[in-house]
Scaffold this motif. Structure first.
Motif, short mmCIF file in Angstrom:
data_model
loop_
_atom_site.label_atom_id
_atom_site.label_comp_id
_atom_site.label_asym_id
_atom_site.label_seq_id
_atom_site.Cartn_x
_atom_site.Cartn_y
_atom_site.Cartn_z
N VAL A 178 0.87 -1.17 0.00
CA VAL A 178 0.00 0.00 0.00
C VAL A 178 0.91 1.22 0.00
O VAL A 178 1.76 1.37 0.89
N LEU A 179 0.77 2.07 -0.98
CA LEU A 179 1.59 3.27 -1.13
C LEU A 179 0.74 4.49 -0.80
O LEU A 179 -0.27 4.75 -1.44
N VAL A 180 1.15 5.23 0.24
CA VAL A 180 0.45 6.44 0.65
C VAL A 180 1.34 7.62 0.31
O VAL A 180 2.48 7.70 0.77
N HIS A 181 0.84 8.53 -0.53
CA HIS A 181 1.68 9.66 -0.94
C HIS A 181 1.15 10.98 -0.36
O HIS A 181 -0.05 11.13 -0.14
N GLY A 182 2.06 11.90 -0.15
CA GLY A 182 1.70 13.24 0.29
C GLY A 182 1.73 14.22 -0.86
O GLY A 182 2.06 13.87 -1.99
N ASP A 183 1.40 15.48 -0.58
CA ASP A 183 1.40 16.48 -1.64
C ASP A 183 1.59 17.90 -1.09
O ASP A 183 1.14 18.87 -1.69
N LEU A 212 -7.44 23.43 -5.47
CA LEU A 212 -6.01 23.29 -5.70
C LEU A 212 -5.46 22.05 -5.00
O LEU A 212 -4.54 21.40 -5.49
N VAL A 213 -6.04 21.73 -3.83
CA VAL A 213 -5.64 20.53 -3.10
C VAL A 213 -6.00 19.28 -3.90
O VAL A 213 -5.16 18.36 -4.06
N THR A 214 -7.19 19.22 -4.40
CA THR A 214 -7.60 18.04 -5.18
C THR A 214 -6.81 17.94 -6.49
O THR A 214 -6.49 16.84 -6.94
N ASP A 215 -6.48 19.10 -7.07
CA ASP A 215 -5.68 19.09 -8.30
C ASP A 215 -4.28 18.55 -8.02
O ASP A 215 -3.74 17.74 -8.80
N ALA A 216 -3.68 18.98 -6.92
CA ALA A 216 -2.34 18.51 -6.57
C ALA A 216 -2.35 17.01 -6.31
O ALA A 216 -1.47 16.27 -6.79
N ALA A 217 -3.33 16.54 -5.54
CA ALA A 217 -3.41 15.12 -5.22
C ALA A 217 -3.65 14.28 -6.47
O ALA A 217 -3.01 13.24 -6.68
N SER A 226 -3.04 15.05 -9.64
CA SER A 226 -1.91 15.11 -10.56
C SER A 226 -0.79 14.19 -10.11
O SER A 226 -0.20 13.45 -10.91
N LEU A 227 -0.49 14.20 -8.81
CA LEU A 227 0.59 13.37 -8.30
C LEU A 227 0.20 11.88 -8.35
O LEU A 227 1.03 11.03 -8.67
N ARG A 228 -1.06 11.59 -8.07
CA ARG A 228 -1.51 10.20 -8.16
C ARG A 228 -1.34 9.68 -9.59
O ARG A 228 -0.86 8.56 -9.81
N ALA A 229 -1.72 10.49 -10.58
CA ALA A 229 -1.57 10.08 -11.98
C ALA A 229 -0.10 9.88 -12.34
O ALA A 229 0.25 8.95 -13.07
N LEU A 248 -2.90 2.45 -4.01
CA LEU A 248 -2.35 3.81 -3.93
C LEU A 248 -3.36 4.73 -3.25
O LEU A 248 -4.48 4.88 -3.73
N LEU A 249 -2.95 5.32 -2.14
CA LEU A 249 -3.83 6.20 -1.39
C LEU A 249 -3.31 7.63 -1.45
O LEU A 249 -2.15 7.89 -1.09
N SER A 250 -4.16 8.53 -1.88
CA SER A 250 -3.84 9.96 -1.88
C SER A 250 -4.28 10.57 -0.57
O SER A 250 -5.13 10.00 0.14
N PRO A 251 -3.79 11.76 -0.22
CA PRO A 251 -4.16 12.39 1.06
C PRO A 251 -5.52 13.07 1.00
O PRO A 251 -5.67 14.23 1.37
N LEU A 252 -6.50 12.32 0.54
CA LEU A 252 -7.88 12.79 0.47
C LEU A 252 -8.79 11.76 1.12
O LEU A 252 -8.54 10.56 1.03
N GLY A 253 -9.83 12.23 1.75
CA GLY A 253 -10.83 11.35 2.32
C GLY A 253 -12.22 11.80 1.90
O GLY A 253 -12.42 12.98 1.52
N TYR A 254 -13.17 10.89 1.97
CA TYR A 254 -14.52 11.17 1.47
C TYR A 254 -15.54 10.88 2.56
O TYR A 254 -15.39 9.94 3.34
N SER A 255 -16.56 11.70 2.60
CA SER A 255 -17.60 11.53 3.62
C SER A 255 -18.83 10.88 3.01
O SER A 255 -19.03 10.92 1.78
#
Length: 434
Positions: free
Chosen positions: A59-64, A95-100, A102-105, A171-178
């Motif tokens: 499991v790869l967790v990335h920051g941004d 901008l946060v979602t764009d950064a996450a 883009s880096l995930r891609a 692959l987990l990005s630093p975003l969470g969903y409600s």
């Protein structure tokens, strides 16, 4: 074959125990946005592909963080933090979602490479990312509204395990969903700790700029028990953050966390596939385990003590004698390898015990292992009701003096030991009151 070629073959042969040990295990890797910007990041991806091919579940967790900062600066927006957390308002959130995203891609593209004559040739890796993390808002803290900054509420354990079982890298990005359809900006460390604990990861690998965790004096700390953490000061804020992440993960049930460098090529492979590793190991208890010896340890102890016997530092023991005395020995071991040994021979009728055969492996001297075993055997002697311990030594008198022993005469030895005293060796006698 050249000498260099044979060295590579021997190294590869020596990795076999680690390959077998890691196969089928689950590792969570935490890589910051700074790591993703570093020129060595492509090499880390190659090493991740190698782990995957060796049967490790990843499991790869990335920051941004730096990627977000760059976008905020271009947009003319202020970076706002409170209590070490980013305040993500409505202007910043796109901008946060764009950064996450883009880096995930970018990471997915790197893991999809399969160019001939490259480390990724034939890798055929499947990468899975999605809504595995449910989040909740931080809300208002100290009178500050954090808006779209959140915390991990729940990890989809079944979903992640299903993908890992199918051979995918998650692959987990630093975003969470409600459940209400909102997106929250989460801290990288929060996701890494919650995910590793929830899925029962065998290891959490944390990547930082330095070689591992360094003290405020610049010393690389090769291994740390969680209980030592409150007494340690680290070199900088990043180091402190990594140390705290490792501590939280261990307390949450992850047995081992390893802090390694994202700047050094091959650091992760060196950490995982060599005996000494490259960075810092953080564990719930001491990585080197202390235990009483068994008959199966005779060969390892003989290998440890024979060089000192040949030098005349230790009295020679035959295998048969060692087998009869094995219950007196205590060991320090790491990954099944004996690093140090010591023995306690009690003389209860005289209220004392002999400490003998205190030996550390030559590759691991200087780590206070002999002193650690000595303290353990002194405690054991107290529990047996002994009042003093003694040693006979020819060449290590100063070390025992440093441990609180005082030179005594042979006449203070138990009568049984006096009868066995070897006049030819002419060992000095030291006693310590417990």
């Amino acid at each position: 074959m050249s000498t260099t070629g044979r060295e590579h073959i021997r190294w590869f042969r020596n990795t076999a125990p680690y390959i077998n040990a890691h196969r089928g295990k689950t590792f969570v890797l935490m890589l910051s946005g700074e790591a993703a910007q570093h020129p060595n990041f492509a090499n880390i991806i190659h090493d991740i592909a190698l782990l995957n091919s060796l049967g490790v579940r990843l499991v790869l967790v990335h920051g941004d963080r730096p990627q977000i900062d760059e976008r905020l600066e271009r947009a003319g927006l202020e970076r706002r933090f409170h209590a070490g957390m980013r305040i993500t308002d409505s202007e910043a959130m796109p901008l946060v979602t764009d950064a996450a995203g883009s880096l995930r891609a970018q990471i997915e593209a790197l893991l999809s490479m399969g160019l001939p004559n490259s480390p990724m040739q034939g890798s055929s890796i499947r990468v899975c990312s999605g809504n595995f993390v449910t989040a909740r808002p931080i809300g208002v803290l100290d009178g500050i509204d954090f808006h779209h900054t959140g915390r991990v509420r729940r990890v989809d354990v079944a979903g992640i395990r299903e993908q890992l079982a199918a051979g995918s890298i998650v692959l987990l990005s630093p975003l969470g969903y409600s459940p209400t359809g909102e997106i929250f900006n989460l801290a990288l460390e929060d996701i890494a700790v919650h995910c590793a604990a929830a899925i029962g990861a065998d290891k959490l690998l944390l990547f930082g700029a330095a070689e591992g965790l360094e003290s405020d004096s610049g010393e690389l700390l090769r291994q740390i028990a969680v209980g030592q953490m409150p007494d340690l000061q680290f070199a900088n804020d990043e180091q402190t953050r990594l140390a705290d992440t490792a501590r939280r993960a261990c307390l949450a049930g992850v047995e081992r966390c390893q802090v390694i460098s994202y700047q050094d090529d091959c650091a992760m492979l060196e950490e995982l596939f060599t005996h000494d590793g490259s960075g810092t190991l953080v564990a719930t208890d001491d990585y080197e385990q202390s235990r009483w010896a068994s008959i199966d340890d005779v060969g390892g102890i003989l290998e440890l003590i024979e060089p000192l016997e040949q030098q005349g530092i230790l009295l020679k023991r035959s295998r048969e004698l060692l087998e009869t005395e094995i219950s007196h020995f205590r060991l320090l071991e790491r990954d099944g390898r004996i690093l140090a040994c010591a023995a306690l021979y009690p003389y209860p009728e005289d209220g004392c015990g002999e400490l003998a055969c205190i030996v550390s492996h030559p590759d691991y001297r200087g780590g206070h292992r002999g002193a650690r075993l000595l303290r353990g055997l002194e405690q054991e002697a107290r529990q047996q009701g002994l009042e003093r311990v003694f040693v006979l030594t020819t060449q290590t008198a100063h070390w025992f003096i440093e441990q609180g022993f005082k030179e005594s005469g042979r006449d203070e030895l138990p009568a049984q030991k006096q009868n066995l005293y070897n006049l030819q060796r002419n060992s000095k006698v030291f006693f310590k009151t417990l």
